[in-house]
Design a protein around this motif. Sequence first.
Motif, PDB file in Angstrom:
ATOM      1  N   PHE A  67       0.854  -1.184   0.000  1.00  0.00           N
ATOM      2  CA  PHE A  67       0.000   0.000   0.000  1.00  0.00           C
ATOM      3  C   PHE A  67       0.890   1.233   0.000  1.00  0.00           C
ATOM      4  O   PHE A  67       1.876   1.293   0.745  1.00  0.00           O
ATOM      5  CB  PHE A  67      -0.892   0.006   1.240  1.00  0.00           C
ATOM      6  CG  PHE A  67      -1.702   1.263   1.418  1.00  0.00           C
ATOM      7  CD1 PHE A  67      -2.898   1.423   0.751  1.00  0.00           C
ATOM      8  CD2 PHE A  67      -1.263   2.271   2.265  1.00  0.00           C
ATOM      9  CE1 PHE A  67      -3.645   2.580   0.915  1.00  0.00           C
ATOM     10  CE2 PHE A  67      -2.005   3.428   2.434  1.00  0.00           C
ATOM     11  CZ  PHE A  67      -3.209   3.577   1.757  1.00  0.00           C
ATOM     12  N   SER A  77      -1.173  -7.183   5.040  1.00  0.00           N
ATOM     13  CA  SER A  77      -2.568  -6.836   4.785  1.00  0.00           C
ATOM     14  C   SER A  77      -3.285  -6.300   6.022  1.00  0.00           C
ATOM     15  O   SER A  77      -4.053  -5.333   5.926  1.00  0.00           O
ATOM     16  CB  SER A  77      -3.314  -8.050   4.220  1.00  0.00           C
ATOM     17  OG  SER A  77      -3.227  -9.150   5.089  1.00  0.00           O
ATOM     18  N   ILE A  80      -2.167  -2.828   6.888  1.00  0.00           N
ATOM     19  CA  ILE A  80      -2.802  -1.868   5.980  1.00  0.00           C
ATOM     20  C   ILE A  80      -4.239  -1.598   6.420  1.00  0.00           C
ATOM     21  O   ILE A  80      -4.693  -0.448   6.474  1.00  0.00           O
ATOM     22  CB  ILE A  80      -2.757  -2.387   4.528  1.00  0.00           C
ATOM     23  CG1 ILE A  80      -1.309  -2.522   4.054  1.00  0.00           C
ATOM     24  CG2 ILE A  80      -3.532  -1.452   3.603  1.00  0.00           C
ATOM     25  CD1 ILE A  80      -1.150  -3.274   2.741  1.00  0.00           C
ATOM     26  N   HIS A  83      -4.208   0.576   9.487  1.00  0.00           N
ATOM     27  CA  HIS A  83      -3.856   1.945   9.120  1.00  0.00           C
ATOM     28  C   HIS A  83      -5.058   2.666   8.518  1.00  0.00           C
ATOM     29  O   HIS A  83      -5.355   3.823   8.873  1.00  0.00           O
ATOM     30  CB  HIS A  83      -2.697   1.944   8.124  1.00  0.00           C
ATOM     31  CG  HIS A  83      -2.437   3.269   7.495  1.00  0.00           C
ATOM     32  ND1 HIS A  83      -1.931   4.353   8.193  1.00  0.00           N
ATOM     33  CD2 HIS A  83      -2.629   3.709   6.209  1.00  0.00           C
ATOM     34  CE1 HIS A  83      -1.822   5.393   7.378  1.00  0.00           C
ATOM     35  NE2 HIS A  83      -2.236   5.027   6.180  1.00  0.00           N
TER      36      HIS A  83
END
Length: 221
Positions: A67, A77, A80, A83
């Motif tokens: 990302f 993953s 991300i 986040h």
Amino acid sequence: MPRGLWASPHSVLPSPTRSSPPPGRCEAMRMLLADQGQSWKEEVVTKDTWLQGPLKASCLYGQLPKFQDGDFTLYQSNAILRHLGRTFGLYGQDPQEAALVDMVNDGVEDLRRLCSHLIRHNYEEGKAQYIQGLAGHLKPFETLLIQNQGGQAFIVGDQISFADYNLLDLLLNHQVLAPGCLDPFPLLSAYVERLCARPKLKAFLASPEHTNRPINGNGKQ
């Protein structure tokens, strides 16, 4: 500048009759971004490109997804997803709710790992046994809904969280793998219908970006 998302190579395993890759580990991120009205640019890495090596060598853990938001790059993953959850206020309303969101997401990942192992390593021999035990893995999510406003809201609290998108992705996939698997869980069934009816998410789920993706990389359901 739109955010960038690189899909993982292990999801690019098309059968001879398919040209689109499966959702892989990025679908919950796509759902979240779409539902939050965000734009992003996606690059699906082909298996041939990945096997050439330079891209893999450039990735922190030698794997995707990746990302990127301006100069900020992130791998893994669930990192991300967390986040994005913090960025868009999708991480609970207080520390206790945030901890519950993390707990739900960990539960989703436990079941996702079991499903991934079935799909990749033991599909023909193990599918019946997996489906037989599936209710035991889905029951905790029904219990969490019961405990949260009688199942009329989200999996935690009264606002959607990043864990809701991850759980929805998992449940939609299992409805293809094992049709009727949510029948014993009326709150989970209603939860899926409620989330899928959110206007922006509904539009994404009906779009070619979602519908043209096969569920699994092994070409089976």
